[in-house]
Motif scaffolding. Structure first.
Motif, PDB file in Angstrom:
ATOM      1  N   GLU C 126       1.385  -1.323   0.088  1.00  0.00           N
ATOM      2  CA  GLU C 126      -0.567  -0.266  -0.086  1.00  0.00           C
ATOM      3  C   GLU C 126       0.758   1.617  -0.271  1.00  0.00           C
ATOM      4  O   GLU C 126       0.560   2.191  -0.570  1.00  0.00           O
ATOM      5  N   LEU C 127       2.082   1.068   0.566  1.00  0.00           N
ATOM      6  CA  LEU C 127       2.907   2.599   0.724  1.00  0.00           C
ATOM      7  C   LEU C 127       3.648   2.724  -0.360  1.00  0.00           C
ATOM      8  O   LEU C 127       3.686   3.485  -0.874  1.00  0.00           O
ATOM      9  N   ALA C 128       3.828   2.024  -1.023  1.00  0.00           N
ATOM     10  CA  ALA C 128       4.394   1.430  -2.277  1.00  0.00           C
ATOM     11  C   ALA C 128       3.594   2.601  -3.348  1.00  0.00           C
ATOM     12  O   ALA C 128       3.942   3.327  -4.373  1.00  0.00           O
ATOM     13  N   GLN C 129       2.669   2.491  -2.824  1.00  0.00           N
ATOM     14  CA  GLN C 129       1.344   3.281  -3.979  1.00  0.00           C
ATOM     15  C   GLN C 129       1.818   4.282  -4.213  1.00  0.00           C
ATOM     16  O   GLN C 129       0.880   5.416  -4.647  1.00  0.00           O
ATOM     17  N   VAL C 130       2.006   4.994  -2.467  1.00  0.00           N
ATOM     18  CA  VAL C 130       1.678   6.582  -2.358  1.00  0.00           C
ATOM     19  C   VAL C 130       2.047   7.696  -3.156  1.00  0.00           C
ATOM     20  O   VAL C 130       3.557   7.304  -3.351  1.00  0.00           O
ATOM     21  N   THR C 131       1.762   8.599  -3.257  1.00  0.00           N
ATOM     22  CA  THR C 131       2.234   9.742  -4.027  1.00  0.00           C
ATOM     23  C   THR C 131       1.401  10.655  -3.814  1.00  0.00           C
ATOM     24  O   THR C 131       1.280  10.884  -2.219  1.00  0.00           O
ATOM     25  N   LEU C 132       2.151  12.235  -3.507  1.00  0.00           N
ATOM     26  CA  LEU C 132       1.665  12.941  -2.909  1.00  0.00           C
ATOM     27  C   LEU C 132      -0.130  13.527  -3.001  1.00  0.00           C
ATOM     28  O   LEU C 132      -1.009  13.841  -2.178  1.00  0.00           O
ATOM     29  N   ALA C 133      -0.766  13.222  -4.367  1.00  0.00           N
ATOM     30  CA  ALA C 133      -1.782  13.259  -4.231  1.00  0.00           C
ATOM     31  C   ALA C 133      -2.915  12.611  -3.760  1.00  0.00           C
ATOM     32  O   ALA C 133      -3.945  12.639  -3.107  1.00  0.00           O
ATOM     33  N   ASN C 134      -1.988  11.061  -3.612  1.00  0.00           N
ATOM     34  CA  ASN C 134      -3.077   9.765  -3.020  1.00  0.00           C
ATOM     35  C   ASN C 134      -2.597   9.970  -1.263  1.00  0.00           C
ATOM     36  O   ASN C 134      -3.077   9.021  -0.536  1.00  0.00           O
ATOM     37  N   VAL C 135      -1.529  10.786  -0.383  1.00  0.00           N
ATOM     38  CA  VAL C 135      -1.123  10.203   0.415  1.00  0.00           C
ATOM     39  C   VAL C 135      -2.123  10.167   1.442  1.00  0.00           C
ATOM     40  O   VAL C 135      -2.126   9.159   2.357  1.00  0.00           O
ATOM     41  N   VAL C 136      -2.862  11.435   1.458  1.00  0.00           N
ATOM     42  CA  VAL C 136      -3.898  10.948   2.244  1.00  0.00           C
ATOM     43  C   VAL C 136      -4.875  10.497   2.593  1.00  0.00           C
ATOM     44  O   VAL C 136      -5.544  10.045   3.658  1.00  0.00           O
ATOM     45  N   VAL C 159      -4.217  24.651  13.609  1.00  0.00           N
ATOM     46  CA  VAL C 159      -4.764  25.239  15.250  1.00  0.00           C
ATOM     47  C   VAL C 159      -5.137  23.958  16.068  1.00  0.00           C
ATOM     48  O   VAL C 159      -4.450  23.995  16.863  1.00  0.00           O
ATOM     49  N   ASN C 160      -5.539  24.800  15.897  1.00  0.00           N
ATOM     50  CA  ASN C 160      -7.000  24.276  17.001  1.00  0.00           C
ATOM     51  C   ASN C 160      -6.380  22.337  17.521  1.00  0.00           C
ATOM     52  O   ASN C 160      -6.417  22.425  18.355  1.00  0.00           O
ATOM     53  N   ALA C 161      -6.637  21.983  16.516  1.00  0.00           N
ATOM     54  CA  ALA C 161      -5.897  20.007  16.447  1.00  0.00           C
ATOM     55  C   ALA C 161      -4.913  20.199  17.291  1.00  0.00           C
ATOM     56  O   ALA C 161      -4.868  19.375  18.434  1.00  0.00           O
ATOM     57  N   ILE C 162      -4.001  21.162  17.225  1.00  0.00           N
ATOM     58  CA  ILE C 162      -2.864  20.908  17.558  1.00  0.00           C
ATOM     59  C   ILE C 162      -3.195  21.706  19.132  1.00  0.00           C
ATOM     60  O   ILE C 162      -2.008  20.816  20.151  1.00  0.00           O
ATOM     61  N   LEU C 163      -2.818  22.395  19.316  1.00  0.00           N
ATOM     62  CA  LEU C 163      -3.044  23.291  20.655  1.00  0.00           C
ATOM     63  C   LEU C 163      -4.345  22.233  21.331  1.00  0.00           C
ATOM     64  O   LEU C 163      -4.092  22.662  22.537  1.00  0.00           O
ATOM     65  N   SER C 164      -5.089  21.960  21.826  1.00  0.00           N
ATOM     66  CA  SER C 164      -6.347  20.822  21.608  1.00  0.00           C
ATOM     67  C   SER C 164      -5.101  19.404  22.060  1.00  0.00           C
ATOM     68  O   SER C 164      -5.823  19.165  23.290  1.00  0.00           O
ATOM     69  N   GLY C 165      -4.925  19.598  21.954  1.00  0.00           N
ATOM     70  CA  GLY C 165      -3.683  17.874  22.021  1.00  0.00           C
ATOM     71  C   GLY C 165      -4.059  17.038  20.973  1.00  0.00           C
ATOM     72  O   GLY C 165      -3.562  15.614  21.367  1.00  0.00           O
ATOM     73  N   ASP C 166      -4.093  17.369  19.485  1.00  0.00           N
ATOM     74  CA  ASP C 166      -3.929  16.456  19.103  1.00  0.00           C
ATOM     75  C   ASP C 166      -3.446  16.217  18.323  1.00  0.00           C
ATOM     76  O   ASP C 166      -2.689  17.403  18.877  1.00  0.00           O
ATOM     77  N   SER C 167      -2.643  15.509  17.281  1.00  0.00           N
ATOM     78  CA  SER C 167      -1.630  15.838  16.682  1.00  0.00           C
ATOM     79  C   SER C 167      -1.482  15.751  14.936  1.00  0.00           C
ATOM     80  O   SER C 167      -2.939  15.523  14.535  1.00  0.00           O
ATOM     81  N   VAL C 168      -1.473  16.192  14.237  1.00  0.00           N
ATOM     82  CA  VAL C 168      -1.460  16.480  13.312  1.00  0.00           C
ATOM     83  C   VAL C 168      -0.372  16.127  12.410  1.00  0.00           C
ATOM     84  O   VAL C 168       1.026  16.451  12.616  1.00  0.00           O
ATOM     85  N   ILE C 169      -0.494  15.401  10.868  1.00  0.00           N
ATOM     86  CA  ILE C 169       0.135  15.201  10.407  1.00  0.00           C
ATOM     87  C   ILE C 169      -0.157  15.758   8.595  1.00  0.00           C
ATOM     88  O   ILE C 169      -0.961  16.382   8.089  1.00  0.00           O
ATOM     89  N   PHE C 170       0.946  17.095   8.345  1.00  0.00           N
ATOM     90  CA  PHE C 170       1.106  18.497   7.202  1.00  0.00           C
ATOM     91  C   PHE C 170       1.963  16.654   6.350  1.00  0.00           C
ATOM     92  O   PHE C 170       3.100  16.332   6.536  1.00  0.00           O
ATOM     93  N   PHE C 171       1.399  17.245   4.895  1.00  0.00           N
ATOM     94  CA  PHE C 171       2.190  16.081   3.869  1.00  0.00           C
ATOM     95  C   PHE C 171       2.242  17.280   3.402  1.00  0.00           C
ATOM     96  O   PHE C 171       1.626  17.870   1.928  1.00  0.00           O
ATOM     97  N   GLY C 172       4.126  17.433   3.306  1.00  0.00           N
ATOM     98  CA  GLY C 172       4.608  18.189   1.533  1.00  0.00           C
ATOM     99  C   GLY C 172       3.639  19.555   1.767  1.00  0.00           C
ATOM    100  O   GLY C 172       3.321  20.279   2.338  1.00  0.00           O
ATOM    101  N   ASN C 173       3.283  20.561   0.683  1.00  0.00           N
ATOM    102  CA  ASN C 173       2.397  21.225   0.552  1.00  0.00           C
ATOM    103  C   ASN C 173       1.583  21.275   0.565  1.00  0.00           C
ATOM    104  O   ASN C 173       0.737  21.595  -0.158  1.00  0.00           O
TER     105      ASN C 173
END
Lengths: 265, 399, 553
Positions: C126-136, C159-173
Motif C-alpha cells: 500500500e505504501l508503495a503506491q503512495v504519491t503526494l496526490a493520494n497520500v492522505v 492549529v486548534n487540533a494541535i493546541l487541543s492536544g491532538d497531533s496533526v500530520i502535514f504532507f509536503g505542501n
C-alpha cells in the motif's frame, strides 16, 4: 396576555374575600345577630354566588375584555365611561379602606408609637411591586399565601380552644331568625367586594367552555370555603369572648389569644 | 420596561433612605431598658377619687439568669389614673415601665368595695396588656400583700401567679383572668367572682411556721369575693368557694375528706380524678327549676378509723358507704354556696345564664326581675360519686 | 472631540472615562452614565465582552492549510513540537507531525504512528503506491491504526487540533492534513467530589477533563437517546463544552433556548462554569441561583432523566443543569437512595433549617427591640439580664456578630485544612466565650448566631446558602427598623421576587406556584417512595423561555 388557572382563580378570590372578612366579620355579625350571628355568615356570603355567575356570563359573551370595555360596548361610550369611573372610585375606596384598616389594627395592637403612614407606605409598596410583576405573579402569590392564611387561622382557632368559656353559644335562636337576617345583610357587602374584584380580573380569565364551567365551581367553592372559615372564626370568638366582648373588641383578639396560649405566658 | 425599571430603582432608593434615616423613636426600645412590671396592686388613696397603685417591678441583673433570682423593686403611688401612675413611676426610675410582662392585678379590699373598673380600663385598652392577666382580691390592702416578704424569697407577684396557675390541681378557688372577668361582666346577669389572697401569720388557720422578721411571711390563696358589677359585696368562705367550683364544673382535681360530715367512725380521704356537672332546666309541677347533676370519680387514698379486718364483700360495702359520704360532702359544699347566692341575691353561680341557655323562652319571662327572683328560684342538686379505686391496698394497716 | 461611534468601541475597553478628560462636561457626565449602565445592566442579545486583539496570523488562519505556515505560527512556543520525516512511497514525501508536548500520548504516537510510517511499513504494497496526490486517503484508510483519525483542510482547524492536544500530520505542501486523536495528559482521575459527599450512594465525581466526564455520564445512561452536543466558546481559550440532554424527555423548547443563549456569548475566555452561568441566567439581579450545578454523574443523570439539560464545560468538574427550581436546591441525591420515610424527615429538617437561617436573627431583633410583649415573662427577664451592660443595641449586636460569622466562614474556607480547624476553635472561643464574658454581646445572641450558622449548613446547596446569607442582612435591618412589620414586608418582597423568577421558562417556585399537586406531593417537600413516583415530574411549564420575558425574566 396571561391567563390564570382555575385553581389560581379560586385561591385568588378566596384570599381576597378572606382578607377583607376574617378580621371585622365577627364583630359585625355578632353586633347585629348576637349569639347566633355566626349562622348568618355563610348565607350572607352565598348571596354573592348569582352575581359571580353573572360576571362569568359577561366574560363568556365578551371574552378577553375588561369590565370597562364591556360596559362601554353595552351602554355606549359615555355611560360606560361613567360606570367605569364609578367602578374605579369604588375599588380605590375599598382598597384604601382595607389598607387603612390593616394599618390601624397594626398600630393599635402591635406598634403603637409608629406612625400609621409607615404601615400604609409598606403596604402600598408591596401592592405596587405585586402589581408591576403581573397578574401571573399575583395569582401565584395568592396560591402560596392562601394556604398559609388558612393554616394560620386554623392555628388561631385551635390554640384558642383552652380559653373557651362555658356555654357561650347557648341558647341557639332565642331571638328567632330576624336578627340573623339583618346580620346576613351586613355580610353581603363583603360578598359584593368579591364580585367587584371578580369583575376586575375578568379580562384575564380564559374563555374556553370547559374553563368557564370550572370557574363556576371555583366561585361557589371559594365563597363556601371562606364562609366556613369565617363561620369558624366567629364561632370561636363568641365561644372565647362571649357576644358582648366580641362586639366590643376592635382588633384581632383571637390572634392575640392564640399567641398567648401558643407561647405559654 | 425601561421607565418601569427606573421607577423601581427610585423606589428602592427611597426605601433605603427611609430605612437608614427613619429609625429612632417609633416605639423601639432595647430589652434591657425596660422595667418589666410583674404585679400591680390597686387600693384607695387618701384623697377621695385617688387610687394607691402599687407596682412590683423586676430588676434583672447580670448573672441573675433565671426569673427566681431576679430582684424586685416595689413602689406605691397615689394617683387618680393609671397613666398618671405610669408617669410617676417613670420619674423615679431610669427604665421604661413595661406592662407586657404583667401577670397579676391585685385589688385591695377597699378599692374592690368602691369599684375598680375605671382603674383597670387601662389594662384592657392599652396594647401591651394581655387579657390573660390574673385578677386577685386582697384581704386588706393590696399594697401590703405585694410588699410581703415571702419566706421562700420569691417575689410576691410571681408567687401569686404561679400559685394561681397550679390552682387547678386542687380546684379550691376559681382562676380568673381579666378576659374571663370582662366576659362575665358582659353577660349582665352573672355576678363576677374573683379569688382571694391573704397573708397568713403563724398560727392562723392552723398553719404554723417559725415566725421571724427576717424570714418573712406566707401568702395563701383561699376563698373568693363576689362582686356586683365591679363592687365587692361579700367574701365566700373556703367551703362556699368549693361549692361554687363544683357547680361551675370547674373541678379538675380535688383533695377531699369526709371527716366531720356525720357521726360515722370510719372516715375517708381521697382525690377527685374527674368531675362533670350537668345542668338541666326542668319544670317540676308547673314551676321551673334548675337541676344540677354532679358526677365525680374519686380515688380513695386514705381510710381512717378502720378497726377490724374486712372481707372482700365488706370492703366493697365500705366503699359504697364512702361514695355516699363523699357525695354528702360535695352536696354540703354546694348547698352552702347556693344558700350564699340566695342570701346575697347575687347570681355568681350563673344560674340565670344556665336558664337562658337551656330554656330561653322561660328566661325571657323572669329576666327582668331576676335579682329579686334568685332567692326563691328552686334549685335541686344530685351528686353521684363513684370510687375509682382505693389506693394500693385494701383493708387497713392494722391487719 | 471624539465621535459617538468611537464611544461604543472604547466602551469595550472599559477605559472610557479616563480618555475623556478634555471633553465637555455634558459629554463626560453622559459617559459616566454609560459606564454605570454598562456595569449594571446586562445587554440583550449578543453579549460581546473582552474582544481579543487582532494578530498578524489571523488572516493566515482562514487560508488553505499549509504545514509550513502552521509551524511558523506555532514555532514561538517551546511546548509545541514538530517532527519532520519522510514517507517513502512511490514518491518521497516530506511530512511534519505537529503536537503539543505533554498533551499527547507520546508512546502512542511513537508506537503506532511514527514507527509504522517510518520503519514497519517501508516496502508495504500500500505504501508503495503512495504519491503526494493520494497520500492522505491511503494513510488514513489503510496505513494508520488508531481510532480517531480525521481529515482536515483548514489552517484554523489544524492549529486548534494541535493546541487541543491532538497531533496533526502535514504532507509536503498539500492543503489537507490528518488529525490523529492521541490526547493523553495528566489528569486528576475520577475521585470522590468534595462538595457533595454522601453516605449511601455512588462515590465517583466529575473531573476537569471533558471526555472523562462525558464517559462517566454515558456509563450511567446507555441509550441512544442521550444526546451530547459539542460547542466551543472563548476566542482565546477555545474551551470545549458539551450540551447534553435526553431526547423526548427534555422539552425541545428548553434545549433550543439553551443553545440560543449559549450562542449569544461572545467572549475571549471561558475558564469556568461561572462565566456561562452569569451570561445565560434569566434574572441577573436575583440573589437566588437560577442554574443548579453538580459534580456527580449520578445526579446529572437523574436530572437529565427528569427532563433537564446539562452543560459540561471542559476544565471544570462543575456541570450546570437547567432549568432549576427552588425546591431542587434543598434536595440532595441521597434522598433518592435512602428510604422514603428517612428522606421525608431529612427534607423537613432542611426546609426548617433554611427558614431558621433566614429569619432567626431578624426575629430575635424584632422581638427584643419591638415586641417584648410576646416574650414569656421568665424569658424576658433572662434576656434582659443577659443584655445588661451590653453596649450595643440589639440590631448592631446582631449585625456585628453576623459579620464576624461571615468573616470566620470566609477565613476558614480557603485555609489549608490543618489551619482551618484552628480558625474554628479560635473563632468559637472569641465569639462564644470571651465576647460574652467581656460583656460585648449577650449570651442569647451567641445562641441565635450559632443556631443561624448551623441552620444554614443544613442547606445542602452552596449556592442557595450563599443567597440565604445575603438576604439575611436586609431582613435584619428591616427588623431593627420596623419589627415584625419590617420582617414581613421583607419576606413578602422575597416571596414576590421568587414568584416572578423563571429559570429557562420554568417558574422558579413550581410545583408550589403554579400548583401541581402531584408533583408537589411526589417529590418536593416530601419524597414519595420509588414505587409511587409513577410519572416524571411535570414541572416544565414552559412559557416563552426568554430572558427578561414576562414575570421579570
Amino acid at each position: 396576555m396571561e391567563r390564570i388557572s382555575t385553581h389560581q382563580f379560586m385561591t385568588l378570590g378566596a384570599a381576597v374575600l378572606m382578607g377583607t372578612t376574617s378580621l371585622p366579620v365577627a364583630s359585625i355579625v355578632t353586633g347585629v345577630g348576637g349569639r347566633d350571628g355566626w349562622m348568618s355568615v355563610l348565607p350572607g356570603l352565598a348571596v354573592g354566588i348569582p352575581y359571580g355567575l353573572m360576571v362569568l356570563s359577561l366574560v363568556e359573551q365578551y371574552p378577553g375584555k375588561s369590565l370597562l370595555q364591556i360596559s362601554e360596548t353595552l351602554f355606549g361610550k359615555w355611560i360606560g365611561k361613567v360606570i367605569g369611573i364609578i367602578y374605579i372610585i369604588i375599588s380605590g375606596y375599598l382598597g384604601g379602606l382595607l389598607l387603612g384598616q390593616a394599618g390601624d389594627i397594626y398600630q393599635v395592637s402591635i406598634m403603637t408609637l409608629t406612625p400609621i403612614s409607615v404601615f400604609e407606605l409598606g403596604g402600598i409598596l408591596l401592592v405596587f411591586y405585586l402589581v408591576t410583576s403581573g397578574i401571573e405573579v399575583l395569582a401565584r402569590f395568592s396560591e402560596v399565601l392562601f394556604p398559609l392564611i388558612v393554616i394560620a387561622l386554623l392555628l388561631n382557632v385551635g390554640l384558642s380552644i383552652p380559653r373557651i368559656e362555658q356555654g357561650e353559644l347557648l341558647p341557639i335562636l332565642s331571638q328567632g331568625l330576624k336578627p340573623l337576617f339583618w346580620a346576613g345583610i351586613k355580610v353581603v357587602p363583603f360578598a359584593m367586594t368579591y364580585i367587584l374584584f371578580l369583575a376586575g380580573i375578568a379580562a384575564f380569565l380564559p374563555t374556553g367552555k370547559k374553563e368557564l364551567g370550572q370557574f363556576k365551581t371555583g366561585i361557589w367553592r371559594s365563597l363556601l370555603l371562606v364562609g366556613i372559615l369565617d363561620t369558624l372564626v366567629v364561632l370561636m370568638q363568641i365561644l372565647v369572648f362571649g357576644p358582648a366582648e366580641t362586639i366590643r373588641l376592635d382588633t384581632d383578639p383571637m390572634g392575640i389569644c392564640a399567641l398567648e396560649e401558643g407561647i405559654g405566658f | 420596561m425601561k421607565s418601569n425599571r427606573q421607577l423601581k430603582i427610585g423606589l428602592g432608593v427611597i426605601l433605603i433612605i427611609c430605612i437608614l434615616f427613619l429609625p429612632g423613636c417609633w416605639g423601639k426600645r432595647e430589652v434591657e431598658e425596660l422595667a418589666p412590671l410583674l404585679g400591680v396592686g390597686i387600693d384607695l388613696g387618701q384623697k377621695p377619687g385617688t387610687y394607691l397603685i402599687t407596682e412590683q417591678i423586676a430588676e434583672p441583673k447580670q448573672g441573675g439568669a433565671t426569673a427566681s433570682e431576679v430582684k424586685q423593686w416595689t413602689v406605691s403611688v397615689e394617683v387618680s389614673s393609671a397613666r398618671e401612675a405610669y408617669e410617676m413611676v417613670s420619674k423615679i426610675t431610669n427604665l421604661i415601665p413595661f406592662m407586657g410582662s404583667l401577670k397579676v392585678i391585685v385589688i385591695g379590699e377597699d378599692a374592690a368595695k368602691a369599684g375598680f373598673n375605671d382603674i383597670i380600663d387601662f389594662a384592657q385598652r392599652f396594647s401591651e396588656f394581655r387579657r390573660s392577666m390574673y385578677l386577685l382580691l386582697a384581704k386588706g390592702k393590696a399594697q401590703s400583700l405585694l410588699n410581703t416578704k415571702l419566706r421562700s424569697g420569691e417575689i410576691p407577684a410571681i408567687f401569686l401567679k404561679s400559685n394561681l396557675e397550679k390552682g387547678e390541681n386542687s380546684s379550691t378557688f376559681p382562676i380568673v383572668r381579666l378576659g374571663h372577668y370582662l366576659t362575665i361582666l358582659g353577660t349582665e346577669t352573672t355576678a363576677p367572682i374573683i379569688p382571694l389572697a391573704k397573708s397568713i401569720k403563724s398560727g392562723d388557720e392552723g398553719i404554723e411556721y417559725k415566725a421571724d422578721e427576717k424570714e418573712g411571711e406566707e401568702l395563701q390563696l383561699e376563698g373568693a369575693g363576689v362582686l356586683k358589677g365591679d363592687h365587692l359585696v361579700d367574701f365566700l368562705t373556703d367551703e362556699e368557694t368549693k361549692g361554687y367550683m363544683w357547680l361551675e364544673n370547674d373541678v379538675l382535681h380535688r383533695f377531699i375528706n369526709t371527716v366531720g360530715i356525720d357521726e360515722s367512725k370510719v372516715n375517708f380521704g381521697g382525690q377527685v380524678l374527674k368531675s362533670t356537672t350537668i345542668y338541666k332546666v326542668k319544670s317540676n309541677n308547673g314551676t321551673m327549676e334548675l337541676h344540677y347533676q354532679i358526677n365525680a370519680s374519686i380515688a380513695v387514698d386514705e381510710v381512717m378509723g378502720l378497726k377490724e379486718k374486712l372481707s372482700d364483700t365488706e370492703w366493697l360495702d365500705l366503699l359504697k358507704e364512702a361514695e355516699k359520704r363523699f357525695a354528702k360532702v360535695i352536696q354540703k359544699e354546694c348547698e352552702l354556696s347556693i344558700q350564699k347566692e340566695k342570701k346575697l341575691g347575687l347570681d355568681f353561680l350563673g344560674i340565670g345564664r344556665h336558664i337562658e341557655q337551656y330554656n330561653s323562652g322561660y328566661w325571657k319571662t323572669v329576666k327582668d326581675q331576676w335579682e329579686q327572683n334568685i332567692a326563691d328560684f328552686p334549685i335541686s342538686l344530685d351528686v353521684k360519686v363513684t370510687i375509682h379505686n382505693s389506693g394500693m391496698s385494701s383493708g387497713s394497716a392494722h391487719d | 472631540m471624539r465621535g459617538r461611534e468611537e464611544y461604543g468601541k472604547l466602551a469595550n475597553n472599559r477605559l472610557v472615562v479616563g480618555q475623556n478628560k478634555r471633553d465637555k462636561e455634558g459629554e463626560n457626565v453622559r459617559s459616566w452614565f454609560k459606564m454605570i449602565k454598562e456595569l449594571t445592566i446586562r445587554p440583550k442579545g449578543t453579549r460581546q465582552i473582552r474582544k481579543s486583539p487582532s494578530y498578524s496570523f489571523d488572516d493566515d488562519l482562514n487560508k488553505p492549510l499549509s504545514g509550513v505556515t502552521v509551524k511558523e505560527i506555532l514555532s514561538n512556543s517551546s511546548d509545541v513540537v514538530f517532527r519532520e520525516f519522510f514517507l517513502q512511497g512511490k514518491e518521497r514525501i516530506p511530512c511534519i507531525l505537529g503536537a503539543v508536548d505533554g498533551l499527547v500520548d507520546k508512546n502512542l504516537l511513537d508506537q503506532f504512528i511514527l514507527k509504522p510510517l517510518m520503519m514497519d511499513l517501508v516496502g508495504h504494497p500500500e505504501l508503495a503506491q503512495v504519491t503526494l496526490a493520494n497520500v492522505v486517503d491511503i494513510t488514513s484508510q489503510s496505513l494508520l491504526p488508531g481510532l480517531e483519525i480525521k481529515k482536515i483542510s483548514k489552517m484554523r482547524e489544524a492549529v486548534n487540533a494541535i493546541l487541543s492536544g491532538d497531533s496533526v500530520i502535514f504532507f509536503g505542501n498539500l492543503t489537507e492534513a490528518i488529525v490523529i486523536g492521541a490526547r493523553g495528559w495528566a489528569n486528576r482521575g475520577v475521585t470522590e467530589p468534595l462538595t457533595e459527599s454522601i453516605v449511601k450512594g455512588p462515590r465517583e465525581g466529575f473531573s476537569e477533563t471533558l471526555r472523562t466526564n462525558t464517559s462517566l455520564l454515558r456509563r450511567k445512561i446507555k441509550h441512544p437517546s442521550l444526546r451530547i452536543v459539542s460547542l466551543k466558546l472563548g476566542e482565546l481559550t477555545n474551551t470545549d463544552l458539551v450540551v447534553t440532554y435526553i431526547e423526548k424527555i427534555a422539552s425541545p423548547d428548553i434545549v433550543s433556548e439553551v443553545f440560543r443563549r449559549l450562542g449569544t456569548i461572545k467572549m475571549d475566555s471561558m475558564l469556568g462554569n461561572g462565566y456561562i452561568e452569569e451570561m445565560i441566567e434569566d434574572n441577573p439581579y436575583s440573589p437566588f441561583p437560577q442554574i443548579s450545578f453538580t459534580e456527580r454523574p449520578d445526579v446529572l443523570a437523574g436530572k437529565l432523566l427528569e427532563g433537564k439539560v446539562g452543560i459540561i464545560v471542559d476544565g471544570t468538574p462543575i456541570v450546570l443543569v437547567v432549568p432549576a427550581v427552588l425546591s431542587q436546591f434543598l434536595n440532595v441525591n441521597e434522598d433518592y437512595y435512602q428510604r422514603a420515610m428517612v428522606a421525608i424527615l431529612a427534607r423537613f429538617v432542611r426546609y426548617l433549617g433554611a427558614f431558621v437561617a433566614i429569619v432567626a436573627p431578624s426575629i430575635y431583633i424584632s422581638v427584643t427591640t419591638f415586641h417584648q410583649e410576646i416574650i414569656p415573662t421568665g424569658l424576658l427577664l433572662s434576656i434582659s439580664a443577659g443584655r445588661q451592660g451590653v453596649p450595643f443595641p440589639a440590631l448592631l449586636e446582631a449585625l456585628t456578630m453576623t459579620v464576624v460569622l461571615e468573616i470566620l466562614q470566609e477565613a476558614g474556607l480557603r485555609l489549608p485544612k490543618p489551619i482551618g480547624s484552628t480558625i474554628g476553635i479560635v473563632g468559637a472561643l472569641i465569639i462564644g466565650d470571651a465576647a460574652v464574658k467581656a460583656g460585648l454581646v449577650s449570651p442569647l445572641m451567641v445562641i441565635i448566631i450559632g443556631l443561624t450558622a448551623v441552620a444554614s449548613y443544613a442547606i445542602p446547596t452552596f449556592d442557595l446558602s450563599l443567597a440565604v446569607r445575603l438576604i439575611r442582612f436586609p431582613l435584619m435591618i428591616l427588623a431593627g427598623v420596623l419589627g415584625f412589620f419590617g420582617v414581613s414586608v421583607g419576606l413578602y418582597v422575597i416571596l414576590i421576587h421568587l414568584l416572578g423568577l423563571r429559570s429557562f421558562g420554568v417558574p422558579y417556585l413550581s410545583p408550589l406556584a403554579p400548583l401541581r399537586i402531584r408533583a408537589l406531593l411526589q417529590d418536593t417537600l416530601v419524597r414519595a417512595p420509588w414505587w409511587a413516583l409513577k410519572r416524571r415530574p411535570q414541572l416544565m411549564d414552559v412559557e416563552e423561555p426568554r430572558s427578561g420575558g414576562k414575570g421579570r425574566g
